[in-house]
Design a protein around this motif. Structure first.
Motif, PDB file in Angstrom:
ATOM      1  N   PHE A 154       0.831  -1.208   0.000  1.00  0.00           N
ATOM      2  CA  PHE A 154       0.000   0.000   0.000  1.00  0.00           C
ATOM      3  C   PHE A 154       0.861   1.253   0.000  1.00  0.00           C
ATOM      4  CE2 PHE A 154      -3.119   3.123   1.370  1.00  0.00           C
ATOM      5  CZ  PHE A 154      -4.198   2.747   0.601  1.00  0.00           C
ATOM      6  N   PHE A 157       1.505   2.485  -3.369  1.00  0.00           N
ATOM      7  CA  PHE A 157       0.439   3.320  -3.928  1.00  0.00           C
ATOM      8  C   PHE A 157       0.568   4.764  -3.449  1.00  0.00           C
ATOM      9  CE2 PHE A 157      -3.712   5.200  -2.750  1.00  0.00           C
ATOM     10  CZ  PHE A 157      -4.130   5.577  -4.014  1.00  0.00           C
ATOM     11  N   VAL A 158       0.812   4.941  -2.143  1.00  0.00           N
ATOM     12  CA  VAL A 158       0.881   6.302  -1.594  1.00  0.00           C
ATOM     13  C   VAL A 158       2.018   7.076  -2.257  1.00  0.00           C
ATOM     14  CG1 VAL A 158       1.247   7.654   0.487  1.00  0.00           C
ATOM     15  CG2 VAL A 158      -0.138   5.597   0.577  1.00  0.00           C
ATOM     16  N   THR A 197      -5.844   3.773  -9.481  1.00  0.00           N
ATOM     17  CA  THR A 197      -7.009   3.169  -8.841  1.00  0.00           C
ATOM     18  C   THR A 197      -7.058   1.665  -9.147  1.00  0.00           C
ATOM     19  OG1 THR A 197      -8.110   5.271  -9.149  1.00  0.00           O
ATOM     20  CG2 THR A 197      -9.478   3.440  -8.511  1.00  0.00           C
ATOM     21  N   PHE A 198      -6.730   1.288 -10.368  1.00  0.00           N
ATOM     22  CA  PHE A 198      -6.634  -0.141 -10.700  1.00  0.00           C
ATOM     23  C   PHE A 198      -5.622  -0.822  -9.785  1.00  0.00           C
ATOM     24  CE2 PHE A 198      -8.510  -1.595 -14.893  1.00  0.00           C
ATOM     25  CZ  PHE A 198      -9.522  -0.666 -14.856  1.00  0.00           C
ATOM     26  N   VAL A 200      -4.735   0.086  -6.788  1.00  0.00           N
ATOM     27  CA  VAL A 200      -5.291  -0.057  -5.439  1.00  0.00           C
ATOM     28  C   VAL A 200      -6.280  -1.216  -5.390  1.00  0.00           C
ATOM     29  CG1 VAL A 200      -6.606   1.065  -3.641  1.00  0.00           C
ATOM     30  CG2 VAL A 200      -5.054   2.360  -4.988  1.00  0.00           C
ATOM     31  N   ILE A 201      -7.095  -1.382  -6.436  1.00  0.00           N
ATOM     32  CA  ILE A 201      -8.029  -2.505  -6.453  1.00  0.00           C
ATOM     33  C   ILE A 201      -7.241  -3.808  -6.371  1.00  0.00           C
ATOM     34  CG2 ILE A 201      -9.754  -3.737  -7.812  1.00  0.00           C
ATOM     35  CD1 ILE A 201     -10.538  -1.026  -9.032  1.00  0.00           C
ATOM     36  N   ILE A 203      -4.295  -4.315  -5.076  1.00  0.00           N
ATOM     37  CA  ILE A 203      -3.741  -4.505  -3.735  1.00  0.00           C
ATOM     38  C   ILE A 203      -4.842  -4.916  -2.764  1.00  0.00           C
ATOM     39  CG2 ILE A 203      -2.692  -3.286  -1.799  1.00  0.00           C
ATOM     40  CD1 ILE A 203      -1.072  -1.753  -3.829  1.00  0.00           C
ATOM     41  N   GLY A 204      -6.043  -4.307  -2.935  1.00  0.00           N
ATOM     42  CA  GLY A 204      -7.168  -4.675  -2.077  1.00  0.00           C
ATOM     43  C   GLY A 204      -7.500  -6.154  -2.227  1.00  0.00           C
ATOM     44  N   LEU A 205      -7.509  -6.637  -3.469  1.00  0.00           N
ATOM     45  CA  LEU A 205      -7.816  -8.052  -3.706  1.00  0.00           C
ATOM     46  C   LEU A 205      -6.736  -8.940  -3.093  1.00  0.00           C
ATOM     47  CD1 LEU A 205      -9.083  -7.803  -7.373  1.00  0.00           C
ATOM     48  CD2 LEU A 205     -10.459  -8.224  -5.347  1.00  0.00           C
ATOM     49  N   TYR A 207      -4.990  -8.178  -0.504  1.00  0.00           N
ATOM     50  CA  TYR A 207      -5.197  -8.135   0.941  1.00  0.00           C
ATOM     51  C   TYR A 207      -6.333  -9.073   1.337  1.00  0.00           C
ATOM     52  CZ  TYR A 207      -6.023  -6.365   5.621  1.00  0.00           C
ATOM     53  OH  TYR A 207      -6.199  -6.276   6.964  1.00  0.00           O
ATOM     54  N   MET A 208      -7.374  -9.115   0.498  1.00  0.00           N
ATOM     55  CA  MET A 208      -8.477 -10.034   0.778  1.00  0.00           C
ATOM     56  C   MET A 208      -7.998 -11.479   0.780  1.00  0.00           C
ATOM     57  SD  MET A 208     -11.427  -8.564  -1.631  1.00  0.00           S
ATOM     58  CE  MET A 208     -12.987  -9.154  -1.039  1.00  0.00           C
ATOM     59  N   LEU A 213      -0.121  -6.822   3.894  1.00  0.00           N
ATOM     60  CA  LEU A 213       0.272  -5.852   2.871  1.00  0.00           C
ATOM     61  C   LEU A 213       1.770  -5.880   2.622  1.00  0.00           C
ATOM     62  CD1 LEU A 213      -1.976  -2.867   3.899  1.00  0.00           C
ATOM     63  CD2 LEU A 213      -2.105  -4.137   1.770  1.00  0.00           C
ATOM     64  N   ARG A 229      -8.966 -17.351  -7.972  1.00  0.00           N
ATOM     65  CA  ARG A 229      -9.481 -16.290  -8.828  1.00  0.00           C
ATOM     66  C   ARG A 229      -9.160 -14.899  -8.275  1.00  0.00           C
ATOM     67  NH1 ARG A 229     -15.435 -17.000 -10.126  1.00  0.00           N
ATOM     68  NH2 ARG A 229     -14.734 -18.834 -11.232  1.00  0.00           N
ATOM     69  N   PHE A 237      -5.299  -6.593 -12.357  1.00  0.00           N
ATOM     70  CA  PHE A 237      -5.485  -5.183 -12.030  1.00  0.00           C
ATOM     71  C   PHE A 237      -4.141  -4.479 -11.825  1.00  0.00           C
ATOM     72  CE2 PHE A 237      -9.995  -6.016 -10.857  1.00  0.00           C
ATOM     73  CZ  PHE A 237     -10.549  -4.958 -11.535  1.00  0.00           C
TER      74      PHE A 237
ATOM     75  N   VAL B  50     -13.920   2.247  -5.150  1.00  0.00           N
ATOM     76  CA  VAL B  50     -12.874   1.411  -4.561  1.00  0.00           C
ATOM     77  C   VAL B  50     -12.917   1.501  -3.037  1.00  0.00           C
ATOM     78  CG1 VAL B  50     -10.410   0.974  -4.530  1.00  0.00           C
ATOM     79  CG2 VAL B  50     -11.493   1.724  -6.607  1.00  0.00           C
ATOM     80  N   LEU B  53     -15.153  -1.132  -1.905  1.00  0.00           N
ATOM     81  CA  LEU B  53     -14.528  -2.456  -1.938  1.00  0.00           C
ATOM     82  C   LEU B  53     -13.729  -2.682  -0.664  1.00  0.00           C
ATOM     83  CD1 LEU B  53     -13.479  -5.046  -3.486  1.00  0.00           C
ATOM     84  CD2 LEU B  53     -11.585  -3.630  -4.194  1.00  0.00           C
ATOM     85  N   TYR B  54     -12.915  -1.698  -0.304  1.00  0.00           N
ATOM     86  CA  TYR B  54     -12.045  -1.854   0.866  1.00  0.00           C
ATOM     87  C   TYR B  54     -12.862  -1.974   2.146  1.00  0.00           C
ATOM     88  CZ  TYR B  54      -7.363  -1.316  -1.044  1.00  0.00           C
ATOM     89  OH  TYR B  54      -6.182  -1.533  -1.687  1.00  0.00           O
ATOM     90  N   MET B  57     -14.472  -5.293   2.648  1.00  0.00           N
ATOM     91  CA  MET B  57     -13.622  -6.418   3.051  1.00  0.00           C
ATOM     92  C   MET B  57     -13.195  -6.307   4.507  1.00  0.00           C
ATOM     93  SD  MET B  57      -9.923  -5.825   1.358  1.00  0.00           S
ATOM     94  CE  MET B  57     -10.010  -4.701   0.033  1.00  0.00           C
TER      95      MET B  57
END
Lengths: 520, 145
Positions: A154, A157-158, A197-198, A200-201, A203-205, A207-208, A213, A229, A237, B50, B53-54, B57
């Motif tokens: 993350f 990204f920052v 933004t892509f 970040v998406i 990275i979010g996935l 993290y899920m 991180l 998946r 992304f 987004v 989304l975060y 989760m």
């Protein structure tokens, strides 16, 4: 934050590892110095002090990067725990040969470009903008170095956004010469934000899927759970998001205008560093986070990245031939050169990756020199269109000679830096028995001969324009940085110890070879 | 591949469906609208999706706000939501605001220089400049832009 309290005990226990001497703090100093210097320039608010502060900060960063590279060139890894919080909970700065090398490239280029920028910016940007210009410049350096040094997804990204936002500002400064810089900057902003933004998406996935991180930690957990998946879509992304910043061929649309209309100093800095750092992020995610064994990544590289890289090498070079503006021609050539770097990544071999990393560095030096020369022409001849340049080889001999050297390096003529990286790249292709690709590398270099020759022809063989406008040689403050870069093109083409050993160690590190093997 | 798309799956992931709808709406506005301010609004919607989304989760079924009592006597039976995604999104919101303000500043400058913020008008002006450049600089050298 209340949530951190539960981890208090863990941090206290880790205090034994917390660095105490200045040398141990190098990984954070490398970005802290420009990061603190940037607001300092605004707070002091003096136009006279803005440049010296920026230059001093940049020199400190370069020295620190060099010390870091010397520490890790044997294949070791420095792990710095920010604020003493141990990873994976805390943010980790992780320095190995790959990112130390990129750090040195960014800070080194920044230090050489700054003396040049002093004259060039004074000519192209109004005085009242200068303090803020150098602030944005330092923030851009900070962002690029932060992206490189951090081991936290993350955090990438920052820092990516810090560098991008300051880049948009820097590009818009070209509006005082040509108002199209404003739309170029806004276009880049729109595309860059979609890309970020892509990312970040993605990275979010991740993290899920993994609950962490920290890049090394994500890598371990992906290796454990295998491909699923969520991880696959995260990969997609991230590749598209970073690909926008890299300017992978079909995602390159922001680049030509941004490079053409930005102030010359900004173009030389960005062309040499911004896309290179994005490529580093791509490498880091493909090789460290997802591991080369991840089959989805292998297929993506082979069926998507490699064809687009080849397309970039030819299409962008071909477009470059037909430009009537030297600066725009070089911008298209950059897209083609990014193709070579991506091709090396696509080979998925140690030699290929070494070629990519060496080319990343060598092309950075070459392009910085070329865009600096363009800036000198803009200052003295009033523009970079070809019809402004005929016969300048006589009135601006030093600038033109440096341009020719850098141009040769762009083609990849033996004895220049560009030759080394293309040679390794061809070797990597032959190692895999992909000889048609080796031939294509050579063939696309011939296209580079065409557009570089056009420049040489205009500078040396054509008669000066009829109006006999008097053109002086560029001032010393521009010539010295230009020649440092031009001589760099030759030096790194003859003495390849630093670049090749750092790149080989970096490639081995990225491909996960044991550190003991490194350094041979 | 599609057998997992049961009714429960679709309803159970409602927040993710909304995230995708919002994201695509935003992206469509960025691409389809000609007005730069409207494009920017689309970009904002895209970024905001987004955040959803975060935050989705970070939610744990039955979880409460992740705030410890002041006396730090934490009841082990209480389930807390994951606070980390919220913190990350706080950062992303700041980045989003910075991007929006910078873009608005650029749009103001574009309005001053070009007198329009419609994409079609801007493209027309720019291609006119490019044609003029071509005429002056390109033809003299026998090339084209």
């Amino acid at each position: 934050m209340a949530t951190d309290v539960s981890h208090g005990a863990a941090t206290a226990a880790d205090h034994a590892h917390v660095a105490l001497t200045l040398v141990d703090h190098l990984p954070v100093l490398v970005i802290l110095v420009p990061f603190m210097a940037a607001p300092l320039i605004v707070l002091i608010g003096s136009r006279g002090l803005a440049w010296p502060i920026a230059f001093a900060a940049s020199i400190v960063s370069t020295v620190v990067s060099f010390l870091l590279l010397m520490q890790v060139i044997d294949g070791s890894v420095i792990s710095y725990h920010l604020g003493g919080w141990a990873p994976p909970l805390g943010i980790e700065y992780r320095v190995d040969a790959a990112n130390a090398f990129v750090l040195l490239l960014v800070s080194g280029i920044s230090t050489v470009v700054l003396p040049y920028a002093r004259t060039s910016v004074a000519a192209e940007v109004p005085k009242r903008q200068h303090t803020l210009f150098y602030t944005a410049y330092l923030l851009c350096v900070t962002g690029l170095m932060g992206v490189t040094v951090t081991g936290d997804a993350f955090n990438v990204f920052v820092f990516l956004e810090i560098s991008s936002l300051s880049t948009y500002v820097l590009i818009a400064q070209g509006s005082f010469r040509d108002k199209r810089a404003l739309t170029a900057s806004l276009d880049y902003l729109m595309m860059g934000t979609i890309g970020a933004t892509f990312f970040v998406i993605g990275i979010g996935l991740l993290y899920m899927a993994t609950g962490t991180l920290n890049m090394a930690d994500i890598a371990d957990r992906i290796a454990e759970q295998g491909s699923n998946r969520t991880v696959r879509s995260a990969f997609a992304f991230i590749v598209v998001g970073v690909g926008l910043k890299v300017a992978i061929y079909p995602l390159h649309l922001w680049l030509p205008n941004a490079y053409t209309f930005a102030p010359s100093a900004v173009t030389s800095f960005l062309a040499a560093t911004a896309t290179k750092v994005a490529i580093y992020v791509l490498m880091r995610f493909i090789f460290t986070v997802f591991q080369p064994g991840f089959p989805f990544a292998v297929n993506t590289l082979f069926y998507i990245i490699v064809p687009f890289a080849l397309l970039a090498m030819f299409a962008a070079s071909f477009i470059a031939i037909f430009q009537s503006d030297l600066k725009r021609m070089l911008a298209y050539s950059s897209i083609a050169q990014i193709g070579y770097i991506l091709l090396g990544i696509g080979f998925l071999s140690e030699t290929g990756l070494t070629a990519s990393i060496v080319h990343l560095f060598n092309h950075g030096v070459t392009k910085a020199a070329l865009f600096m020369g363009v800036g000198a022409f803009v200052l003295r001849a009033g523009g970079s269109f070809y019809d402004r340049l005929p016969g300048l080889g006589r009135s601006m001999p030093l600038t033109s000679a440096a341009m020719v050297i850098a141009g040769l390096s762009l083609i990849g003529v033996p004895g220049t830096a560009g030759f080394i990286s293309k040679w390794v790249l061809v070797q990597a292709a032959l190692e895999l028995n992909w000889w048609p690709i080796a031939l294509m590398i050579v063939a696309s270099s011939l296209l580079a001969v065409v557009y570089v020759w056009r420049m040489v022809e205009i500078l040396y063989l054509m008669a000066p324009a009829d109006d006999k406008f008097h053109v002086q040689e560029a001032p010393m403050s521009m010539l010295i940085p230009l020649w440092i870069m031009a001589l760099g093109c030759i030096y790194f083409g003859i003495n390849t110890d630093l670049t090749m050993s750092a790149a080989t160690t970096a490639a081995q590190g990225l491909l996960g070879e044991p550190a003991v093997m490194a350094g041979h | 591949m599609f057998e997992e798309f049961t009714w429960d799956f679709i309803v159970g992931h409602m927040n993710y469906w909304l995230f995708i709808v919002l994201m695509m709406t935003g992206l469509y506005i960025v691409v389809a609208r000609g007005n730069l301010v409207k494009k920017l609004v689309g970009l904002n919607i895209f970024q905001t999706s987004v955040f959803m989304l975060y935050i989705s989760m970070g939610k744990i079924t039955g979880g409460t706000a992740p705030i410890f009592p002041t006396d730090m006597k934490v009841d082990p039976d209480v389930i807390y939501s994951n606070p980390l995604p919220h913190v990350l999104i706080l950062t992303a919101i700041v980045v989003g605001i910075a991007t929006t303000s910078l873009a608005l500043a650029l749009i103001v400058r574009i309005r001053e220089e070009y007198g329009t913020i419609e994409e079609a008008g801007l493209l027309e002006i720019e291609s006119a400049i490019a044609r003029a450049d071509n005429k002056i600089h390109g033809e003299a050298m026998g090339g084209r832009a």
